[in-house]
Design a protein around this motif. Structure first.
Motif, PDB file in Angstrom:
ATOM      1  N   GLY A 160     139.152 -36.712  20.785  1.00 13.91           N
ATOM      2  CA  GLY A 160     139.821 -35.409  20.725  1.00 13.91           C
ATOM      3  C   GLY A 160     140.933 -35.340  19.699  1.00 13.91           C
ATOM      4  O   GLY A 160     141.830 -34.514  19.816  1.00 13.91           O
ATOM      5  N   LEU A 161     140.889 -36.210  18.690  1.00 11.73           N
ATOM      6  CA  LEU A 161     141.951 -36.183  17.673  1.00 11.73           C
ATOM      7  C   LEU A 161     141.824 -34.965  16.755  1.00 11.73           C
ATOM      8  O   LEU A 161     142.817 -34.415  16.307  1.00 11.73           O
ATOM      9  N   TYR A 162     140.595 -34.556  16.457  1.00 17.56           N
ATOM     10  CA  TYR A 162     140.335 -33.394  15.585  1.00 17.56           C
ATOM     11  C   TYR A 162     141.232 -33.423  14.340  1.00 17.56           C
ATOM     12  O   TYR A 162     141.962 -32.478  14.053  1.00 17.56           O
ATOM     13  N   SER A 163     141.154 -34.526  13.630  1.00 17.63           N
ATOM     14  CA  SER A 163     142.075 -34.762  12.518  1.00 17.63           C
ATOM     15  C   SER A 163     141.895 -33.798  11.350  1.00 17.63           C
ATOM     16  O   SER A 163     142.763 -33.714  10.488  1.00 17.63           O
ATOM     17  N   GLN A 164     140.781 -33.080  11.302  1.00 15.97           N
ATOM     18  CA  GLN A 164     140.571 -32.103  10.225  1.00 15.97           C
ATOM     19  C   GLN A 164     140.934 -30.688  10.687  1.00 15.97           C
ATOM     20  O   GLN A 164     140.686 -29.724   9.980  1.00 15.97           O
ATOM     21  N   TRP A 165     141.456 -30.561  11.868  1.00 14.22           N
ATOM     22  CA  TRP A 165     141.905 -29.250  12.356  1.00 14.22           C
ATOM     23  C   TRP A 165     143.403 -29.150  12.059  1.00 14.22           C
ATOM     24  O   TRP A 165     144.196 -29.938  12.572  1.00 14.22           O
ATOM     25  N   ALA A 166     143.771 -28.184  11.220  1.00 15.61           N
ATOM     26  CA  ALA A 166     145.169 -28.011  10.842  1.00 15.61           C
ATOM     27  C   ALA A 166     145.735 -29.335  10.312  1.00 15.61           C
ATOM     28  O   ALA A 166     145.000 -30.159   9.738  1.00 15.61           O
ATOM     29  N   TRP A 167     146.985 -29.550  10.499  1.00 17.51           N
ATOM     30  CA  TRP A 167     147.633 -30.759   9.986  1.00 17.51           C
ATOM     31  C   TRP A 167     148.788 -31.036  10.930  1.00 17.51           C
ATOM     32  O   TRP A 167     149.367 -30.094  11.481  1.00 17.51           O
ATOM     33  N   CYS A 168     149.081 -32.286  11.170  1.00 16.74           N
ATOM     34  CA  CYS A 168     150.237 -32.530  12.041  1.00 16.74           C
ATOM     35  C   CYS A 168     151.204 -33.491  11.379  1.00 16.74           C
ATOM     36  O   CYS A 168     150.804 -34.307  10.535  1.00 16.74           O
ATOM     37  N   TRP A 169     152.461 -33.326  11.694  1.00  9.10           N
ATOM     38  CA  TRP A 169     153.449 -34.267  11.179  1.00  9.10           C
ATOM     39  C   TRP A 169     153.567 -35.415  12.153  1.00  9.10           C
ATOM     40  O   TRP A 169     153.358 -35.191  13.332  1.00  9.10           O
ATOM     41  N   PRO A 170     153.879 -36.599  11.716  1.00  9.46           N
ATOM     42  CA  PRO A 170     153.987 -37.014  10.312  1.00  9.46           C
ATOM     43  C   PRO A 170     152.619 -37.438   9.761  1.00  9.46           C
ATOM     44  O   PRO A 170     151.833 -38.025  10.492  1.00  9.46           O
ATOM     45  N   VAL A 171     152.379 -37.124   8.500  1.00 11.74           N
ATOM     46  CA  VAL A 171     151.175 -37.516   7.730  1.00 11.74           C
ATOM     47  C   VAL A 171     149.867 -37.420   8.514  1.00 11.74           C
ATOM     48  O   VAL A 171     148.994 -38.264   8.398  1.00 11.74           O
ATOM     49  N   ASN A 172     149.763 -36.374   9.322  1.00  9.37           N
ATOM     50  CA  ASN A 172     148.550 -36.103  10.106  1.00  9.37           C
ATOM     51  C   ASN A 172     148.249 -37.183  11.143  1.00  9.37           C
ATOM     52  O   ASN A 172     147.115 -37.364  11.570  1.00  9.37           O
ATOM     53  N   ARG A 173     149.287 -37.888  11.591  1.00  6.43           N
ATOM     54  CA  ARG A 173     149.137 -38.899  12.647  1.00  6.43           C
ATOM     55  C   ARG A 173     149.138 -38.163  13.988  1.00  6.43           C
ATOM     56  O   ARG A 173     150.121 -37.520  14.344  1.00  6.43           O
ATOM     57  N   ARG A 174     148.053 -38.271  14.724  1.00  7.52           N
ATOM     58  CA  ARG A 174     147.921 -37.457  15.945  1.00  7.52           C
ATOM     59  C   ARG A 174     148.634 -38.079  17.146  1.00  7.52           C
ATOM     60  O   ARG A 174     149.034 -37.364  18.052  1.00  7.52           O
ATOM     61  N   VAL A 175     148.734 -39.406  17.150  1.00 10.99           N
ATOM     62  CA  VAL A 175     149.473 -40.065  18.239  1.00 10.99           C
ATOM     63  C   VAL A 175     150.535 -40.964  17.613  1.00 10.99           C
ATOM     64  O   VAL A 175     150.212 -41.875  16.846  1.00 10.99           O
ATOM     65  N   LEU A 176     151.787 -40.687  17.945  1.00 15.46           N
ATOM     66  CA  LEU A 176     152.886 -41.460  17.370  1.00 15.46           C
ATOM     67  C   LEU A 176     152.879 -42.890  17.920  1.00 15.46           C
ATOM     68  O   LEU A 176     152.503 -43.113  19.068  1.00 15.46           O
ATOM     69  N   TYR A 177     153.341 -43.800  17.103  1.00 15.55           N
ATOM     70  CA  TYR A 177     153.471 -45.210  17.493  1.00 15.55           C
ATOM     71  C   TYR A 177     152.118 -45.807  17.896  1.00 15.55           C
ATOM     72  O   TYR A 177     152.035 -46.646  18.793  1.00 15.55           O
ATOM     73  N   ASN A 178     151.053 -45.352  17.229  1.00 18.06           N
ATOM     74  CA  ASN A 178     149.716 -45.779  17.650  1.00 18.06           C
ATOM     75  C   ASN A 178     149.451 -47.259  17.392  1.00 18.06           C
ATOM     76  O   ASN A 178     148.507 -47.821  17.947  1.00 18.06           O
ATOM     77  N   ARG A 179     150.301 -47.912  16.584  1.00 15.19           N
ATOM     78  CA  ARG A 179     150.073 -49.356  16.410  1.00 15.19           C
ATOM     79  C   ARG A 179     150.511 -50.153  17.640  1.00 15.19           C
ATOM     80  O   ARG A 179     150.260 -51.354  17.718  1.00 15.19           O
ATOM     81  N   ALA A 180     151.105 -49.457  18.633  1.00 18.51           N
ATOM     82  CA  ALA A 180     151.379 -50.126  19.911  1.00 18.51           C
ATOM     83  C   ALA A 180     150.150 -50.077  20.831  1.00 18.51           C
ATOM     84  O   ALA A 180     150.176 -50.605  21.941  1.00 18.51           O
ATOM     85  N   SER A 181     149.064 -49.439  20.376  1.00 18.58           N
ATOM     86  CA  SER A 181     147.848 -49.406  21.202  1.00 18.58           C
ATOM     87  C   SER A 181     146.944 -50.611  20.933  1.00 18.58           C
ATOM     88  O   SER A 181     145.903 -50.749  21.554  1.00 18.58           O
ATOM     89  N   VAL A 182     147.358 -51.432  19.982  1.00 17.65           N
ATOM     90  CA  VAL A 182     146.565 -52.628  19.673  1.00 17.65           C
ATOM     91  C   VAL A 182     147.409 -53.883  19.908  1.00 17.65           C
ATOM     92  O   VAL A 182     148.637 -53.819  19.896  1.00 17.65           O
ATOM     93  N   ASP A 183     146.750 -55.001  20.121  1.00 18.24           N
ATOM     94  CA  ASP A 183     147.493 -56.251  20.299  1.00 18.24           C
ATOM     95  C   ASP A 183     147.987 -56.728  18.931  1.00 18.24           C
ATOM     96  O   ASP A 183     147.644 -56.137  17.903  1.00 18.24           O
ATOM     97  N   PRO A 184     148.787 -57.787  18.890  1.00 16.85           N
ATOM     98  CA  PRO A 184     149.355 -58.193  17.601  1.00 16.85           C
ATOM     99  C   PRO A 184     148.301 -58.518  16.546  1.00 16.85           C
ATOM    100  O   PRO A 184     148.584 -58.513  15.347  1.00 16.85           O
ATOM    101  N   ALA A 185     147.054 -58.750  16.961  1.00 12.78           N
ATOM    102  CA  ALA A 185     145.988 -59.024  15.982  1.00 12.78           C
ATOM    103  C   ALA A 185     145.280 -57.745  15.555  1.00 12.78           C
ATOM    104  O   ALA A 185     144.344 -57.798  14.757  1.00 12.78           O
ATOM    105  N   GLY A 186     145.695 -56.602  16.112  1.00 16.21           N
ATOM    106  CA  GLY A 186     145.092 -55.333  15.710  1.00 16.21           C
ATOM    107  C   GLY A 186     143.879 -54.937  16.536  1.00 16.21           C
ATOM    108  O   GLY A 186     143.156 -54.010  16.173  1.00 16.21           O
ATOM    109  N   ARG A 187     143.649 -55.627  17.667  1.00 20.59           N
ATOM    110  CA  ARG A 187     142.528 -55.267  18.542  1.00 20.59           C
ATOM    111  C   ARG A 187     143.001 -54.283  19.610  1.00 20.59           C
ATOM    112  O   ARG A 187     144.045 -54.519  20.229  1.00 20.59           O
TER     113      ARG A 187
END
Lengths: 812, 213
Positions: free
Chosen positions: A548-575
């Motif tokens: 449900g990100l719909y990244s091509q619908w409109a635009w969101c700040w910052p830089v069209n990132r739909r969920v802030l701090y999304n690098r906390a959704s992965v473990d330190p290895a990026g999984r």
């Protein structure tokens, strides 16, 4: 919102607290109910009243208004005592392992550093221990007694079930049920979301209400993930946009700090505002502060702003140190006769502000009042309100007819930070024009007059770039939006790529602090691409992730990132922690999914990897949060008007940092037996805020015609009130007549062993129209607000309720 | 004839009253002057100016906690409409394609009381001026342009669904099975007799005494 509306569908548990989402954000329930259908998500509503939201929740728990920190503090205690927290997340992505300064302490409701006379803290000890290199000391085993998590445990160990129940009035079994359901999301593959609104912000501890929940979300690893987040449900479709563009006095566009007199030049401003960190893997994004402020000054002053004149920084107004110019203070000054004129755009303070009777008196002390709106309302008509004598009021009122939202084009930013371009659907009637056109013309006229006549300090007006016209006397929304996005002001080559003067800057990563770029709001840089295409007008419906990100619908700040701090959704290895909902993942040397929080590789790469919370100086989120004025851990304090003589948690009855108004027009009912009932104000689905727009719409006034007070059957019986009776609600500041709605949906609370009654009223009404609707509930509310934001404490104050006949009898 | 049908899934209704207002908007019906009498339900009842009304009913459950039920009330468009029983003049008709029960201008000559009493759901009302009888018309004009009824279009939560009767009845059956897992009392009301099928999760009379025939 850290997340966005559609993302609610990804949640496993939806906690709605401090919000009546089904009534006040009806569309949100599309996603809430889909989460229930799709994931079997549990829906919990915690609220003093049983509302239309509660009716659709799996579980409703009621609490006394103003006790959310106690309720949530109990949840933190439950999480720590039962080891429900997500250990990897807490250690890697929060400051839970940080060691706190040895001087930090907490005793009897006060943190170290309190100055009782100034009602203010010296925050020196609210800091971390650092090694010789300036790096914060940590204990990843979380065992050191000075580490944040142990201090957190000590602080909230005091919030046991019985204690919490005796404060909130929530039965122990209900507390347990909520804690158990919600903390089940502390697992890597589960997500819980919080939907909150003004039920949290409108308290003297409003910001700390939200902080408490943020701590819970961090402990459970619910930030940065699909179906999680801390989600403020913003009001009228552009409340988010207006905040981004600094409608409040303490910020500049893009959440930069408003300068004060202790920052006399640009360098001191940048030095004061730019956070520093020696944390090796912290991106410390605010380290780019200088680029954003210089680009803003270039946007405002263009050619007049040069390196030699500090980019016209001296033109920007400076607050006094500690000065608070929020609206309650503004009206206080007005009431004291210290203001001559007031421009009030699309707002109805004569009904929406606390202690509205004082507000109406204050308006009568102005020389002039300019108001723009689509209908007349109680503010421009204040001079003939009930009890006012028009012959005694000197204020000259100008009511300007404004265009409605559907009669204007421009951008709207929704709660999920989506900037959506909209188009004119109908022409405004008669002489009505957009409020933006009014402001545009006013400033253009000021510039003309300063040019012609000069005056004191004319430069800030003369130098202001104001070429946003549409050639017809109004402003051009698209040209203005482009200026907000920002331009390359000179040809430039950055990282080997050439950019031409006049092109729109496609990302804030390209803004510079040498005056070669402009940006009216750095967060919106990227809304236009390099070709000048308006990305907010996009309507692409592709959803390749299925999330449900719909990244091509409109635009969101910052830089069209739909969920802030999304690098906390992965473990330190990026999984991805939750492989079933992989928001982002590091695959074959690059990120896939949502736009990640920065291009760096996962943090397991010790050289190039960065910590996920890039807006925080140390790269991690704050369980220990020294930023707020009343303490790094939220603590329960009673509302300024409360049914209790003291605070069951400590010797500090109320928030030690709150500002109390001292004037005779602002009395408070403190432990006053004449006002024994807790009252809260809110709004209903059928009206918008003070009803200034919706009360003129007959289908809506048919559905919700007149002011009412919701009261429990128990209180009604004690007071001899029948359903539908005319009653008078009285506070220390005023009285409002309305209709009693006697209901099962409110129940008395058992607080400290005694029954406490709570009632509630909507603030949807005013005397102006319809004639029999009743007047504003804000004639009752106190002038006092959150210690950080000054959001008024509308949600908890003390009243009495009597039948109108009896009130008249007593009166004479 | 299979015709059309509608689901009113009360388990998804938030009583936002979008349906009530959308109905008035599409049919050009006015907002009437009302009073607050101690309930969210307003106007108090169906009328010649109100074809769709969200009814509110509250009480206390066995565990002492409150319940608040919402019932978006309007014509059920019966397969065998009781209101037609006394109509000798064909002034009440069933649309052949959809099955919608439609009141024509000729209904002004009917015995209003008899028509109303013929309806087990107490739906028909009379315009006091023209004497024409009125109620929900399933937005027949919208249907002819392949649009869904205004109330369905307005519903934000998907509580209202419209479509071919066979598919709708199938959906109803699936939804009831799903709901029964958490709400043992979940069921559809008179699905074989009406085109507007309500799904409830509690005893029907706790929503509205005429919820079920």
């Amino acid at each position: 919102m850290t997340n966005h509306w559609i993302d609610i569908i990804n949640s496993d548990c939806v906690l709605i607290m401090g919000s009546n989402a089904a009534e006040n954000h009806p569309i949100s329930f599309k996603w809430v109910l889909r989460a229930k259908k799709k994931n079997g998500a549990k829906i919990i509503h915690v609220d003093p009243r049983f509302t239309r939201t509660s009716a659709r929740a799996d579980f409703h728990a009621s609490l006394r208004s103003g006790t959310d920190i106690a309720f949530l503090g109990g949840m933190i205690n439950y999480i720590l005592a039962n080891r429900k927290f997500f250990q990897d997340y807490v250690v890697n992505y929060t400051n839970g392992a940080f060691l706190v300064d040895q001087g930090f302490s907490f005793s009897d409701g006060l943190f170290s550093g309190y100055d009782a006379t100034a009602r203010k803290y010296d925050k020196a000890t609210w800091s971390f221990q650092k090694d010789a290199g300036g790096v914060v000391k940590k204990d990843p085993t979380l065992k050191d007694p000075r580490c944040v998590l142990r201090l957190l445990q000590k602080h909230y160990g005091r919030y046991d079930l019985d204690k919490v129940s005796s404060i909130t009035g929530t039965p122990v079994e209900d507390l347990k049920a909520v804690y158990e359901m919600y903390t089940a999301t502390g697992k890597a593959d589960k997500a819980g979301t919080i939907m909150y609104a003004l039920g949290w912000t409108q308290h003297t501890v409003g910001t700390q209400n939200i902080r408490t929940m943020a701590i819970i979300q961090l402990l459970l690893g619910n930030i940065g993930v699909c179906g999680g987040g801390v989600n403020a449900l913003r009001g009228e479709p552009n409340v988010q946009g207006s905040t981004d563009h600094c409608i409040l006095y303490h910020i500049l566009p893009g959440y930069m700090k408003a300068p004060n007199v202790a920052m006399p030049d640009l360098n001191s401003y940048i030095q004061t505002c730019t956070p520093k960190s020696d944390e090796p893997q912290s991106a410390n994004w605010w380290g780019n502060y200088s680029k954003y402020i210089v680009s803003l000054l270039k946007s405002w002053y263009r050619d007049a702003a040069t390196q030699d004149n500090d980019f016209c920084y001296s033109h920007v107004p400076k607050l006094d140190v500690g000065q608070n110019t929020s609206i309650m203070n503004t009206f206080d000054l007005m009431y004291e006769g210290k203001m001559k004129g007031y421009i009030c755009l699309a707002q109805n303070p004569a009904c929406s502000m606390p202690n509205a009777g004082k507000v109406r008196q204050a308006l009568g002390k102005l020389d002039w009042l300019v108001h723009a709106n689509i209908f007349d309302n109680e503010t421009p008509s204040f001079w003939h309100a009930p009890g006012m004598d028009p012959g005694q009021i000197k204020t000259e009122v100008f009511l300007l007819p404004a265009a409605a939202s559907i009669e204007k084009s421009g951008s709207l930013t929704n709660s999920g930070r989506w900037v959506q371009w909209k188009y004119v659907a109908a022409q405004p009637p008669g002489q009505a024009i957009a409020v933006g056109d009014m402001v545009y013309r006013l400033v253009a006229k000021l510039k003309e007059l300063y040019k012609k006549e000069g005056g004191t300090a004319p430069e800030p007006i003369q130098d202001l770039y104001w070429d946003y016209g549409d050639g017809k006397g109004g402003f051009d929304p698209l040209a203005t939006a482009k200026a907000i996005n920002g331009f390359f002001l000179e040809d430039a080559t950055i990282k080997g790529k050439a950019y031409k003067k006049g092109q729109t800057v496609p990302s804030f990563g390209l803004l510079t602090d040498d005056g070669k770029t402009s940006a009216g709001n750095w967060l919106y840089t990227g809304m236009f691409n390099l070709a000048g295409e308006n990305l907010s007008a996009r309507r692409g419906k592709a959803d390749p992730t299925g999330l449900g990100l719909y990244s091509q619908w409109a635009w969101c700040w910052p830089v069209n990132r739909r969920v802030l701090y999304n690098r906390a959704s992965v473990d330190p290895a990026g999984r991805p922690y939750n492989p079933a909902r992989p928001l982002i993942a590091w695959k074959d040397g690059r990120w896939v999914g949502d736009v990640p929080d920065g291009p760096w590789p996962p943090m397991a790469n010790r050289q190039k990897g960065k910590l996920p919370f890039i807006m925080k100086p140390h790269g991690v989120s704050s369980i220990f949060g020294p930023g707020l004025v009343e303490g790094p851990f939220p603590e329960h304090y009673e509302p300024v008007e409360s049914p209790l003589p003291g605070n069951p948690m400590s010797g500090q009855r109320i928030n030690p940092a709150v500002k109390l108004f001292k004037g005779a027009a602002d009395p408070y009912a403190i432990n006053d037996p004449k006002f024994p009932i807790v009252c809260s104000t809110y709004t209903a689905t059928e009206h918008w805020c003070t009803g200034a727009i919706t009360r003129w719409m007959s289908w809506l006034t048919e559905a919700m015609p007149q002011a009412y007070v919701e009261i429990s059957r128990e209180l009604a019986e004690a007071k001899g009130i029948d359903n539908g009776d005319k009653v008078r609600v009285l506070s220390k500041r005023g009285a409002v007549d309305c209709v009693a709605m006697v209901t099962y949906r409110l129940r008395p609370f058992q607080v400290q062993g005694k029954p406490v009654h709570q009632v509630g009223m909507t603030f949807n009404y005013g005397w102006r129209f319809p004639p029999d609707a009743g007047d504003s509930a804000n004639l009752l509310t106190p002038t006092v607000g959150d210690a950080n934001t000054m959001a008024p404490e509308y949600k908890a104050f003390m009243v009495d309720v009597v039948k109108v006949e009896e009130a008249k009898h007593h009166a004479g | 004839m299979q015709g059309k049908s509608m689901i009113v899934d009360t388990s998804l209704c938030t009583a936002c009253r979008g349906c009530q207002v959308a109905c008035k908007q599409w049919h050009g019906l006015p907002g009437t002057k009302t009073k607050q009498t101690g309930t969210y339900q307003n106007p108090p009842d169906l009328s010649a100016d109100t074809y769709k009304l969200v009814r509110f009913a509250e009480g206390r459950k066995e565990d002492g906690k409150p319940y608040w039920h919402f019932f978006s009330d309007s014509c059920r468009h019966c397969l065998d409409p009781g209101c037609m029983a006394g109509d000798q003049n064909n002034s009440i008709v069933q649309d052949k394609r959809t099955g919608a029960v439609l009141y024509t201008q000729g209904t002004r000559k009917l015995n209003y009381r008899a028509v109303r009493e013929g309806c087990p759901y107490n739906i028909p009302r009379q315009d006091p001026r023209s004497k024409v009888l009125c109620k929900c018309d399933m937005c027949i004009d919208r249907l002819r342009d392949n649009m869904v009824p205004a109330c369905v279009q307005a519903c934000p939560t998907g509580a209202l669904h419209f479509g071919d009767r066979r598919r709708i009845l199938h959906k109803v059956a699936l939804r009831v099975v799903e709901l029964k897992k958490h709400y043992p009392k979940a069921r559809a009301l008179n699905p074989q007799d009406v085109r507007v099928v309500y799904i409830v999760t509690d005893d029907p009379d706790t929503y509205f005494e005429l919820a079920e025939a």
